[in-house]
Scaffold this motif. Sequence first.
Motif, PDB file in Angstrom:
ATOM      1  N   ALA A 148       0.857  -1.314  -0.037  1.00  0.00           N
ATOM      2  CA  ALA A 148      -0.005   0.069   0.008  1.00  0.00           C
ATOM      3  C   ALA A 148       1.076   1.349  -0.012  1.00  0.00           C
ATOM      4  O   ALA A 148       0.540   2.189  -0.667  1.00  0.00           O
ATOM      5  CB  ALA A 148      -1.024  -0.047   1.191  1.00  0.00           C
ATOM      6  N   ALA A 149       2.007   1.157   0.675  1.00  0.00           N
ATOM      7  CA  ALA A 149       2.897   2.413   0.618  1.00  0.00           C
ATOM      8  C   ALA A 149       3.498   2.484  -0.540  1.00  0.00           C
ATOM      9  O   ALA A 149       3.819   3.707  -1.187  1.00  0.00           O
ATOM     10  CB  ALA A 149       4.064   2.300   1.829  1.00  0.00           C
ATOM     11  N   LYS A 150       4.124   1.464  -1.281  1.00  0.00           N
ATOM     12  CA  LYS A 150       4.671   1.396  -2.611  1.00  0.00           C
ATOM     13  C   LYS A 150       3.606   2.149  -3.635  1.00  0.00           C
ATOM     14  O   LYS A 150       4.036   2.475  -4.663  1.00  0.00           O
ATOM     15  CB  LYS A 150       5.294   0.279  -2.897  1.00  0.00           C
ATOM     16  N   ALA A 151       2.439   1.788  -3.466  1.00  0.00           N
ATOM     17  CA  ALA A 151       1.712   2.187  -4.522  1.00  0.00           C
ATOM     18  C   ALA A 151       1.121   3.732  -4.301  1.00  0.00           C
ATOM     19  O   ALA A 151       0.721   4.292  -5.319  1.00  0.00           O
ATOM     20  CB  ALA A 151       0.092   1.648  -4.172  1.00  0.00           C
ATOM     21  N   GLN A 152       1.837   4.564  -3.449  1.00  0.00           N
ATOM     22  CA  GLN A 152       1.657   5.744  -3.154  1.00  0.00           C
ATOM     23  C   GLN A 152       2.750   6.457  -3.472  1.00  0.00           C
ATOM     24  O   GLN A 152       2.979   7.970  -3.190  1.00  0.00           O
ATOM     25  CB  GLN A 152       1.299   6.094  -1.740  1.00  0.00           C
ATOM     26  N   ILE A 153       4.046   5.880  -3.635  1.00  0.00           N
ATOM     27  CA  ILE A 153       5.438   6.668  -3.769  1.00  0.00           C
ATOM     28  C   ILE A 153       5.410   7.583  -4.944  1.00  0.00           C
ATOM     29  O   ILE A 153       5.806   8.671  -4.507  1.00  0.00           O
ATOM     30  CB  ILE A 153       6.376   5.528  -3.976  1.00  0.00           C
ATOM     31  N   GLN A 154       4.800   7.280  -6.084  1.00  0.00           N
ATOM     32  CA  GLN A 154       4.824   7.985  -7.202  1.00  0.00           C
ATOM     33  C   GLN A 154       4.288   9.228  -7.040  1.00  0.00           C
ATOM     34  O   GLN A 154       4.643  10.555  -7.275  1.00  0.00           O
ATOM     35  CB  GLN A 154       4.446   7.269  -8.439  1.00  0.00           C
ATOM     36  N   ARG A 155       2.973   9.356  -6.433  1.00  0.00           N
ATOM     37  CA  ARG A 155       2.079  10.478  -6.102  1.00  0.00           C
ATOM     38  C   ARG A 155       2.831  11.394  -5.200  1.00  0.00           C
ATOM     39  O   ARG A 155       2.910  12.592  -5.294  1.00  0.00           O
ATOM     40  CB  ARG A 155       0.922   9.842  -5.728  1.00  0.00           C
ATOM     41  N   VAL A 156       3.488  10.702  -3.916  1.00  0.00           N
ATOM     42  CA  VAL A 156       3.894  11.494  -2.964  1.00  0.00           C
ATOM     43  C   VAL A 156       5.484  12.296  -3.518  1.00  0.00           C
ATOM     44  O   VAL A 156       5.584  13.354  -3.229  1.00  0.00           O
ATOM     45  CB  VAL A 156       4.230  11.046  -1.771  1.00  0.00           C
ATOM     46  N   ALA A 157       5.919  11.673  -4.295  1.00  0.00           N
ATOM     47  CA  ALA A 157       7.198  12.211  -4.746  1.00  0.00           C
ATOM     48  C   ALA A 157       6.945  13.138  -5.791  1.00  0.00           C
ATOM     49  O   ALA A 157       7.633  14.181  -5.841  1.00  0.00           O
ATOM     50  CB  ALA A 157       8.282  11.031  -5.610  1.00  0.00           C
ATOM     51  N   LYS A 158       6.170  13.241  -6.514  1.00  0.00           N
ATOM     52  CA  LYS A 158       5.707  14.122  -7.241  1.00  0.00           C
ATOM     53  C   LYS A 158       5.098  15.425  -6.830  1.00  0.00           C
ATOM     54  O   LYS A 158       5.533  16.656  -7.109  1.00  0.00           O
ATOM     55  CB  LYS A 158       4.591  13.685  -8.511  1.00  0.00           C
ATOM     56  N   ALA A 159       4.329  15.243  -5.602  1.00  0.00           N
ATOM     57  CA  ALA A 159       3.775  16.199  -4.801  1.00  0.00           C
ATOM     58  C   ALA A 159       4.868  17.075  -4.211  1.00  0.00           C
ATOM     59  O   ALA A 159       4.584  18.485  -3.965  1.00  0.00           O
ATOM     60  CB  ALA A 159       2.644  15.988  -4.132  1.00  0.00           C
ATOM     61  N   ARG A 160       5.835  16.356  -3.816  1.00  0.00           N
ATOM     62  CA  ARG A 160       6.922  17.132  -3.124  1.00  0.00           C
ATOM     63  C   ARG A 160       7.990  17.238  -3.878  1.00  0.00           C
ATOM     64  O   ARG A 160       9.210  18.021  -3.211  1.00  0.00           O
ATOM     65  CB  ARG A 160       7.358  16.267  -2.125  1.00  0.00           C
ATOM     66  N   GLY A 161       8.131  16.905  -5.307  1.00  0.00           N
ATOM     67  CA  GLY A 161       9.280  17.289  -5.982  1.00  0.00           C
ATOM     68  C   GLY A 161      10.495  16.534  -5.558  1.00  0.00           C
ATOM     69  O   GLY A 161      11.710  16.980  -5.721  1.00  0.00           O
ATOM     70  N   LEU A 162      10.363  15.430  -5.266  1.00  0.00           N
ATOM     71  CA  LEU A 162      11.502  14.388  -4.634  1.00  0.00           C
ATOM     72  C   LEU A 162      11.547  13.411  -5.720  1.00  0.00           C
ATOM     73  O   LEU A 162      10.885  13.128  -6.474  1.00  0.00           O
ATOM     74  CB  LEU A 162      11.060  13.814  -3.481  1.00  0.00           C
ATOM     75  N   ASP A 163      12.728  12.702  -5.791  1.00  0.00           N
ATOM     76  CA  ASP A 163      13.055  11.656  -6.603  1.00  0.00           C
ATOM     77  C   ASP A 163      12.393  10.226  -5.869  1.00  0.00           C
ATOM     78  O   ASP A 163      12.182  10.122  -4.560  1.00  0.00           O
ATOM     79  CB  ASP A 163      14.636  11.403  -6.644  1.00  0.00           C
ATOM     80  N   THR A 164      11.969   9.300  -6.703  1.00  0.00           N
ATOM     81  CA  THR A 164      11.063   8.236  -6.132  1.00  0.00           C
ATOM     82  C   THR A 164      11.977   7.359  -5.443  1.00  0.00           C
ATOM     83  O   THR A 164      11.160   6.953  -4.518  1.00  0.00           O
ATOM     84  CB  THR A 164      10.450   7.424  -7.350  1.00  0.00           C
ATOM     85  N   ASN A 165      13.210   7.367  -5.642  1.00  0.00           N
ATOM     86  CA  ASN A 165      14.169   6.496  -4.785  1.00  0.00           C
ATOM     87  C   ASN A 165      14.118   7.004  -3.434  1.00  0.00           C
ATOM     88  O   ASN A 165      14.539   6.355  -2.565  1.00  0.00           O
ATOM     89  CB  ASN A 165      15.428   6.450  -5.512  1.00  0.00           C
ATOM     90  N   GLN A 166      14.317   8.428  -3.417  1.00  0.00           N
ATOM     91  CA  GLN A 166      14.324   9.195  -1.924  1.00  0.00           C
ATOM     92  C   GLN A 166      12.914   8.610  -1.310  1.00  0.00           C
ATOM     93  O   GLN A 166      13.174   8.227   0.019  1.00  0.00           O
ATOM     94  CB  GLN A 166      14.472  10.521  -1.988  1.00  0.00           C
ATOM     95  N   VAL A 167      11.870   8.793  -1.836  1.00  0.00           N
ATOM     96  CA  VAL A 167      10.575   8.496  -0.849  1.00  0.00           C
ATOM     97  C   VAL A 167      10.496   6.723  -0.763  1.00  0.00           C
ATOM     98  O   VAL A 167      10.326   6.485   0.325  1.00  0.00           O
ATOM     99  CB  VAL A 167       9.371   8.833  -1.890  1.00  0.00           C
ATOM    100  N   GLU A 168      10.911   5.773  -1.864  1.00  0.00           N
ATOM    101  CA  GLU A 168      11.056   4.646  -1.538  1.00  0.00           C
ATOM    102  C   GLU A 168      12.162   4.112  -0.427  1.00  0.00           C
ATOM    103  O   GLU A 168      11.771   3.199   0.402  1.00  0.00           O
ATOM    104  CB  GLU A 168      11.589   3.661  -2.906  1.00  0.00           C
ATOM    105  N   PHE A 169      13.241   4.919  -0.379  1.00  0.00           N
ATOM    106  CA  PHE A 169      14.115   4.613   0.780  1.00  0.00           C
ATOM    107  C   PHE A 169      13.426   4.918   2.186  1.00  0.00           C
ATOM    108  O   PHE A 169      13.673   4.168   3.021  1.00  0.00           O
ATOM    109  CB  PHE A 169      15.336   5.384   0.546  1.00  0.00           C
ATOM    110  N   LEU A 170      12.779   5.992   2.185  1.00  0.00           N
ATOM    111  CA  LEU A 170      12.011   6.224   3.536  1.00  0.00           C
ATOM    112  C   LEU A 170      10.864   5.326   3.737  1.00  0.00           C
ATOM    113  O   LEU A 170      10.592   4.887   4.895  1.00  0.00           O
ATOM    114  CB  LEU A 170      11.306   7.711   3.354  1.00  0.00           C
ATOM    115  N   VAL A 171      10.226   4.718   2.886  1.00  0.00           N
ATOM    116  CA  VAL A 171       9.275   3.538   3.075  1.00  0.00           C
ATOM    117  C   VAL A 171       9.952   2.503   3.645  1.00  0.00           C
ATOM    118  O   VAL A 171       9.598   1.973   4.703  1.00  0.00           O
ATOM    119  CB  VAL A 171       8.558   3.351   1.798  1.00  0.00           C
TER     120      VAL A 171
END
Length: 203
Positions: A148-171
């Motif tokens: 469920a978290a991975k399904a939201q990574i792209q949306r959150v990364a786009k909204a915050r202007g972050l690289d998806t790898n950064q968000v995935e690392f935090l997940v």
Amino acid sequence: MSILRETITGIRTTFILWLLTALIYPFLLILIGQFIFPYQANGSLITNAQGNIIGSALIGQNFTSDRASLALRDRYFLSRPSTTNYSTGDDAKPTGVSGASNLAPSNTDLTKRVQETITQLKQQGIEPTADLVYTSGSSLDPHITPEAAKAQIQRVAKARGLDTNQVEFLVNKNTEGRFLSIFGEPGVNVLTLNLALDNLNRS
């Protein structure tokens, strides 16, 4: 005389048991909790960078941006749905009341709510998973599945202007494994994950 002796013995036994179970034992557990497990004993409270308490690692909650625009709602990972709206009182603070809806799978209200949730998730570009659609038994579950978290990574990364790898690392960093490596399933604590995102944006 024997009746009096037995009565005194009964009163003495009752008093000793009360002393052990109502005073000594509870206070012993309090001392053990405060000295050995103070974080857990005091509610597993989580604070932000300013030192303010923002929630508990054991209780789910809703997440909103401190900015006015509703377009920024995608900045945070979504929690599981809650039948109690995470027990939010009139003062907008969690009250800790838990409980399920007790609606049967055949109930039309439940079916309507599930369909609306699925539609909302798809509109936000999230592939629905079971825990993003259905509530937990307590309606206060603070965790979602890694899927469920991975399904939201792209949306959150786009909204915050972050690289998806950064968000995935935090997940991955905020994913908790099975208890004692045996019991339960891995879960992502949504509160600590969203807090880590805010701290990342401030750094």
